[in-house]
Design an enzyme around this catalytic site. Structure first.
Site, PDB file in Angstrom:
ATOM      1  N   ASP A  81      -6.789 -55.996  18.734  1.00 24.97           N
ATOM      2  CA  ASP A  81      -7.505 -54.807  19.193  1.00 24.97           C
ATOM      3  C   ASP A  81      -6.963 -54.368  20.560  1.00 24.97           C
ATOM      4  O   ASP A  81      -6.800 -55.197  21.461  1.00 24.97           O
ATOM      5  CB  ASP A  81      -8.993 -55.187  19.295  1.00 24.97           C
ATOM      6  CG  ASP A  81      -9.911 -54.005  19.534  1.00 24.97           C
ATOM      7  OD1 ASP A  81      -9.608 -52.904  19.050  1.00 24.97           O
ATOM      8  OD2 ASP A  81     -10.955 -54.210  20.207  1.00 24.97           O
ATOM      9  N   THR A 232     -19.686 -54.902  22.307  1.00 26.90           N
ATOM     10  CA  THR A 232     -20.761 -55.114  23.291  1.00 26.90           C
ATOM     11  C   THR A 232     -22.106 -55.485  22.656  1.00 26.90           C
ATOM     12  O   THR A 232     -22.814 -56.356  23.166  1.00 26.90           O
ATOM     13  CB  THR A 232     -20.920 -53.838  24.138  1.00 26.90           C
ATOM     14  OG1 THR A 232     -19.631 -53.466  24.624  1.00 26.90           O
ATOM     15  CG2 THR A 232     -21.852 -54.065  25.316  1.00 26.90           C
TER      16      THR A 232
HETATM   17  P1  13P Z   1     -18.144 -51.327  21.962  1.00 28.10           P
HETATM   18  O1  13P Z   1     -18.091 -52.440  22.964  1.00 28.10           O
HETATM   19  O2  13P Z   1     -18.779 -50.085  22.499  1.00 28.10           O
HETATM   20  O3  13P Z   1     -18.770 -51.786  20.685  1.00 28.10           O
HETATM   21  O4  13P Z   1     -16.636 -50.943  21.595  1.00 28.10           O
HETATM   22  C1  13P Z   1     -15.910 -51.831  20.768  1.00 28.10           C
HETATM   23  C2  13P Z   1     -14.499 -51.381  20.528  1.00 28.10           C
HETATM   24  O5  13P Z   1     -14.176 -50.206  20.451  1.00 28.10           O
HETATM   25  C3  13P Z   1     -13.489 -52.432  20.329  1.00 28.10           C
HETATM   26  O6  13P Z   1     -12.224 -51.887  20.138  1.00 28.10           O
HETATM   27 ZN    ZN Z   2     -11.993 -49.989  21.163  1.00 30.64          ZN
END
Ligand code: 13P
Ligand code: ZN
Ligand code: NA
Length: 283
Positions: A81, A232
């Site tokens: 990611d 998150t």
């Molecule tokens: P959040 O922390 O808002 O869920 O975002 C996650 C994200 O986009 C990981 O690539």
């Molecule tokens: Zn992201």
């Protein structure tokens, strides 16, 4: 086996649901997402940011995912990611990752295309899928911080050119979500998403899905999102539960005891997010 995200995203796209991509950090958080996805018969993308790859070690992540894949037949992918370093990505593909996001969204358009193309060329040799982002989400995801002034929504016309020139397998769009929590209710540009969808046929990805009302997430899925990234919203309940455990048991020192409430709290939210994605009972 550890899969790329090609089949699972195309299947989700065809059937109007989204595959959840959950960010994990260690063995415990990986076990939670795997156990819940297995219980609910949902496809699963296990996501790791660069700092997670550094913390948990890419070989450990791959080995844990292989162990998980031996225990279940749900489609399972491990995904890099928000990776920015070409070298890092190539080493992780070599180690067994079959899905990557190259995030060159900070770079100018042409440069973004060149970097992404290079990753696509390498990744596709190893049957590895590539996600890239056009536009920029506000907020913080690990070490990646974008402030309000630098954020940008995805331009549909530029997106068409971007997809054609790079050969990516999926596109992360910026339509008003943010990494992390929001100050108020997020305002999402559903019209923009609809327009992007009408002009682009590869799977679309929603980042920043934590703290977005469920109804909004469902609406983006109905408009073509088929991968939903959540970080998150999982970290907070896990940490809160561990904190409470220590407050109630200040002398606790057994990780198997103090981690367990965190895992249980995280299970509930993972289950909820899978239901919001509509990915339950698909396999
Ligand atoms: P959040 O922390 O808002 O869920 O975002 C996650 C994200 O986009 C990981 O690539
Ligand atoms: Zn992201
Ligand atoms: Na968010």
């Amino acid at each position: 086996t550890i899969l790329s995200t090609r089949e699972m995203l195309l299947t989700a796209q065809k059937n109007n649901y989204a595959v959840p991509a959950f960010n994990i950090h260690n063995m415990e958080t990986m076990q939670v997402v795997v156990d819940v996805a297995r219980k609910l018969r949902s496809p699963l993308i296990i996501a790791a940011t660069p700092s997670t790859v550094e913390y948990a070690d890419r070989d450990y992540i791959v080995a844990m995912a292989q162990a998980a894949a031996r225990q279940t037949d749900i489609p399972l992918a491990i995904h890099l990611d928000h990776h920015e370093e070409i070298n890092d990505i190539e080493r992780s593909i070599d180690a067994g990752f079959r899905s990557v996001m190259i995030d060159a969204s900070k770079k100018p358009f042409e440069e973004n295309i060149e970097i992404v193309k290079e990753i696509v060329a390498y990744a596709h040799k190893y049957d590895t899928t590539v996600e890239a982002e056009l536009g920029k989400l506000v907020g913080q995801e690990d070490d990646l911080i974008v402030d309000e002034n630098d954020s940008a929504y995805t331009d549909p016309e530029a997106a068409v050119e971007f997809v054609e020139k790079t050969g990516i397998d999926s596109l992360a769009v910026a339509i008003g979500t943010a990494h992390g929590l929001y100050k108020g209710t997020p305002k999402l540009d559903f019209d923009r998403l609809q327009q992007i969808r009408s002009e682009i046929d590869i799977p679309l990805v929603l980042h920043g899905a934590s703290d977005v009302p469920d109804e909004f997430v469902k609406r983006t899925i109905s408009l073509g999102i088929c991968k939903v990234n959540v970080a998150t919203d999982l970290k907070i309940p896990f940490s809160d539960a561990v904190k409470s455990y220590f407050l109630e048991n200040p002398d606790a020192n057994d990780p198997r005891k103090y981690m367990t409430p965190g895992k249980l709290a995280m299970e509930k939210i993972v289950e909820h997010k899978i239901k919001v994605c509509g990915s339950e009972n698909r396999y």
